[in-house]
Design a protein around this motif. Structure first.
Motif, PDB file in Angstrom:
ATOM      1  N   ILE A  14      -1.055  12.195 -13.718  1.00 25.51           N
ATOM      2  CA  ILE A  14       0.290  11.607 -13.763  1.00 25.51           C
ATOM      3  C   ILE A  14       0.571  11.120 -15.180  1.00 25.51           C
ATOM      4  CG2 ILE A  14       1.834   9.843 -12.830  1.00 25.51           C
ATOM      5  CD1 ILE A  14       0.040   9.734 -10.348  1.00 25.51           C
ATOM      6  N   GLN A  15       1.622  11.673 -15.789  1.00 26.32           N
ATOM      7  CA  GLN A  15       2.021  11.280 -17.140  1.00 26.32           C
ATOM      8  C   GLN A  15       0.834  11.295 -18.112  1.00 26.32           C
ATOM      9  OE1 GLN A  15       5.122  10.767 -18.198  1.00 26.32           O
ATOM     10  NE2 GLN A  15       6.030  11.038 -16.166  1.00 26.32           N
ATOM     11  N   ASN A  16       0.080  12.391 -18.063  1.00 30.45           N
ATOM     12  CA  ASN A  16      -1.079  12.599 -18.944  1.00 30.45           C
ATOM     13  C   ASN A  16      -2.190  11.578 -18.727  1.00 30.45           C
ATOM     14  OD1 ASN A  16       0.159  14.838 -20.280  1.00 30.45           O
ATOM     15  ND2 ASN A  16       1.375  13.381 -21.485  1.00 30.45           N
ATOM     16  N   HIS A  17      -2.243  10.987 -17.562  1.00 32.39           N
ATOM     17  CA  HIS A  17      -3.298  10.052 -17.215  1.00 32.39           C
ATOM     18  C   HIS A  17      -3.993  10.535 -15.945  1.00 32.39           C
ATOM     19  CE1 HIS A  17      -0.987   7.397 -19.882  1.00 32.39           C
ATOM     20  NE2 HIS A  17      -2.092   6.679 -19.992  1.00 32.39           N
ATOM     21  N   LYS A  18      -5.292  10.305 -15.896  1.00 30.50           N
ATOM     22  CA  LYS A  18      -6.067  10.597 -14.698  1.00 30.50           C
ATOM     23  C   LYS A  18      -6.008   9.365 -13.803  1.00 30.50           C
ATOM     24  CE  LYS A  18     -10.543  12.569 -13.338  1.00 30.50           C
ATOM     25  NZ  LYS A  18     -11.917  12.914 -13.809  1.00 30.50           N
ATOM     26  N   VAL A  19      -5.303   9.505 -12.680  1.00 30.92           N
ATOM     27  CA  VAL A  19      -4.978   8.346 -11.856  1.00 30.92           C
ATOM     28  C   VAL A  19      -5.612   8.456 -10.472  1.00 30.92           C
ATOM     29  CG1 VAL A  19      -3.090   6.965 -10.890  1.00 30.92           C
ATOM     30  CG2 VAL A  19      -2.763   8.165 -13.072  1.00 30.92           C
ATOM     31  N   GLY A  20      -6.282   7.406 -10.069  1.00 28.23           N
ATOM     32  CA  GLY A  20      -6.769   7.302  -8.707  1.00 28.23           C
ATOM     33  C   GLY A  20      -5.697   6.658  -7.855  1.00 28.23           C
ATOM     34  N   VAL A  21      -5.296   7.339  -6.781  1.00 28.40           N
ATOM     35  CA  VAL A  21      -4.190   6.864  -5.944  1.00 28.40           C
ATOM     36  C   VAL A  21      -4.689   6.584  -4.532  1.00 28.40           C
ATOM     37  CG1 VAL A  21      -1.912   7.400  -5.006  1.00 28.40           C
ATOM     38  CG2 VAL A  21      -2.543   8.216  -7.290  1.00 28.40           C
ATOM     39  N   VAL A  22      -4.257   5.450  -3.992  1.00 25.67           N
ATOM     40  CA  VAL A  22      -4.618   5.096  -2.625  1.00 25.67           C
ATOM     41  C   VAL A  22      -3.458   4.328  -2.004  1.00 25.67           C
ATOM     42  CG1 VAL A  22      -5.709   2.901  -3.274  1.00 25.67           C
ATOM     43  CG2 VAL A  22      -6.426   4.073  -1.179  1.00 25.67           C
ATOM     44  N   PHE A  23      -3.249   4.512  -0.718  1.00 21.12           N
ATOM     45  CA  PHE A  23      -2.241   3.739   0.013  1.00 21.12           C
ATOM     46  C   PHE A  23      -2.891   2.422   0.444  1.00 21.12           C
ATOM     47  CE2 PHE A  23      -0.405   7.910   0.176  1.00 21.12           C
ATOM     48  CZ  PHE A  23       0.964   7.677   0.146  1.00 21.12           C
ATOM     49  N   ALA A  24      -2.252   1.308   0.074  1.00 25.42           N
ATOM     50  CA  ALA A  24      -2.828  -0.002   0.373  1.00 25.42           C
ATOM     51  C   ALA A  24      -1.717  -1.024   0.563  1.00 25.42           C
ATOM     52  CB  ALA A  24      -3.757  -0.439  -0.753  1.00 25.42           C
ATOM     53  N   GLU A  25      -1.737  -1.688   1.711  1.00 24.31           N
ATOM     54  CA  GLU A  25      -0.705  -2.661   2.030  1.00 24.31           C
ATOM     55  C   GLU A  25      -1.086  -4.092   1.630  1.00 24.31           C
ATOM     56  OE1 GLU A  25      -2.233  -0.750   4.324  1.00 24.31           O
ATOM     57  OE2 GLU A  25      -0.778   0.885   4.497  1.00 24.31           O
ATOM     58  N   GLN A  26      -2.315  -4.299   1.232  1.00 23.64           N
ATOM     59  CA  GLN A  26      -2.757  -5.659   0.907  1.00 23.64           C
ATOM     60  C   GLN A  26      -3.932  -5.629  -0.067  1.00 23.64           C
ATOM     61  OE1 GLN A  26      -4.308  -7.554   4.478  1.00 23.64           O
ATOM     62  NE2 GLN A  26      -4.863  -5.578   5.369  1.00 23.64           N
ATOM     63  N   TYR A  27      -4.246  -6.818  -0.591  1.00 28.22           N
ATOM     64  CA  TYR A  27      -5.396  -7.005  -1.480  1.00 28.22           C
ATOM     65  C   TYR A  27      -5.375  -6.094  -2.700  1.00 28.22           C
ATOM     66  CZ  TYR A  27      -7.084  -8.986   2.952  1.00 28.22           C
ATOM     67  OH  TYR A  27      -7.204  -9.681   4.129  1.00 28.22           O
ATOM     68  N   GLN A  28      -4.180  -5.818  -3.238  1.00 28.07           N
ATOM     69  CA  GLN A  28      -4.081  -4.844  -4.324  1.00 28.07           C
ATOM     70  C   GLN A  28      -4.867  -5.255  -5.574  1.00 28.07           C
ATOM     71  OE1 GLN A  28      -1.427  -5.665  -2.453  1.00 28.07           O
ATOM     72  NE2 GLN A  28      -0.407  -3.786  -1.803  1.00 28.07           N
ATOM     73  N   SER A  29      -4.819  -6.520  -5.936  1.00 26.77           N
ATOM     74  CA  SER A  29      -5.513  -6.951  -7.158  1.00 26.77           C
ATOM     75  C   SER A  29      -7.016  -6.730  -7.050  1.00 26.77           C
ATOM     76  CB  SER A  29      -5.215  -8.423  -7.450  1.00 26.77           C
ATOM     77  OG  SER A  29      -3.877  -8.594  -7.821  1.00 26.77           O
ATOM     78  N   GLN A  30      -7.596  -7.208  -5.950  1.00 23.51           N
ATOM     79  CA  GLN A  30      -9.038  -7.056  -5.767  1.00 23.51           C
ATOM     80  C   GLN A  30      -9.420  -5.593  -5.611  1.00 23.51           C
ATOM     81  OE1 GLN A  30      -6.942  -9.067  -4.130  1.00 23.51           O
ATOM     82  NE2 GLN A  30      -7.951 -10.899  -3.347  1.00 23.51           N
TER      83      GLN A  30
END
Length: 305
Positions: A219-235
């Motif tokens: 994504i936009q020349n970056h290697k991105v790890g993507v996950v669906f998450a409804e909570q605890y995003q910071s941790q």
């Protein structure tokens, strides 16, 4: 007062409520702050603005159109004073206005230069008022600053600051505000410690489950790890970043709020710029954006072919 919805924005609200007995607080996200501020000005200009002694915008910024309208108030014949206080580098363009104070670093007593937060900058702005009322918000504000700048993890190993944010999301904004309005002590009660431990166990299990569902995209020349998450995003974002150092960043999509949270541990990635490509903003290592599409497909969220 218009302020952000995260711990730092809510910290600003608590400092504001401590300083002023009669204050109206509107909580905003990046996708609605401009609309909320603009509508307020439209409804109250020209005659109603004088009903307010001050207008504060904290830990979040506005666009060119709203800034120009705010400047009309500032330069007009009104008794209302105004201050926008922000620490995000993406808001530095606003410093062309006299009423905008944007600074991502500040000096502590003793000359130490540290990363600033919205709450710490706002406390400094209201320091004389707080002193006159003999209100000491310093310890609370420092914990908020450490969490928001992520220095709790990178510099101080201050788990207590992280738990302050956990407490907010466990008990909710209104109870959190009530708790610290009644008692500014940062020491947790026995019951608070218990629910924090229970919550940490839930967080650990959640991270284990989500780590198995991580997918990688370019994504936009970056290697991105993507996950669906409804909570605890910071941790979650922090732990996934540390466990997958080959990835430039982690993107966590929350379908319930149509928000994307971004985290990275790398210095070569600036998430405030990356999220800006999708209409968001934030910090170099922690940022967020909003998406409008109702189809929660990764390629549509990030406009991928």
């Amino acid at each position: 007062m218009f302020t952000h919805t995260d711990l730092d924005g809510i910290g600003c609200a608590i400092v504001g409520m401590k300083a002023f007995e009669d204050i109206e607080v509107e909580y905003c996200d990046y996708h609605n702050v401009n609309e909320k501020v603009f509508n307020f000005l439209e409804e109250n200009m020209p005659t109603g603005i004088d009903d307010y002694s001050d207008i504060y915008i904290t830990d979040i910024s506005v666009d060119e159109e709203v800034a120009a309208k705010l400047n009309e108030v500032y330069e007009g014949f009104y008794s209302t004073d105004m201050q926008l206080t922000d620490h995000h580098p993406t808001a530095k363009w606003l410093t062309k206005y006299e009423w905008a104070y944007v600074n991502d670093y500040e000096l502590l007593i003793g000359g130490e230069r540290v990363k600033s937060s919205g709450t710490s900058l706002f406390q400094y702005h209201l320091l004389e008022i707080l002193k006159d009322k003999d209100i000491n918000t310093t310890e609370f504000v420092e914990k908020v600053r450490r969490y928001d700048t992520w220095e709790w993890n990178t510099k101080y190993n201050d788990l207590h600051a992280k738990e302050l944010n956990d407490l907010l999301y466990i008990i909710g904004r209104e109870r959190f505000i009530e708790r610290f309005m009644n008692n500014l002590s940062i020491e947790f009660t026995d019951s608070e410690k218990m629910i924090l431990q229970i919550e940490q166990d839930k967080i650990d299990n959640y991270i284990k489950r989500k780590s198995k569902k991580l997918e990688v995209y370019e994504i936009q020349n970056h290697k991105v790890g993507v996950v669906f998450a409804e909570q605890y995003q910071s941790q979650l974002g922090n732990e996934l970043s540390k466990a997958n150092t080959d990835l430039d960043l982690i993107a966590m999509i929350d379908p319930s709020t149509k928000k994307v949270s971004y985290r990275t541990i790398h210095d070569h990635v600036n998430l405030s710029e990356f999220s800006g490509l999708f209409g968001g903003g934030g910090h170099p290592k922690a940022s967020g954006s909003q998406f409008e599409d109702n189809s929660f497909i990764v390629k549509e969220v990030f406009n991928l072919k």
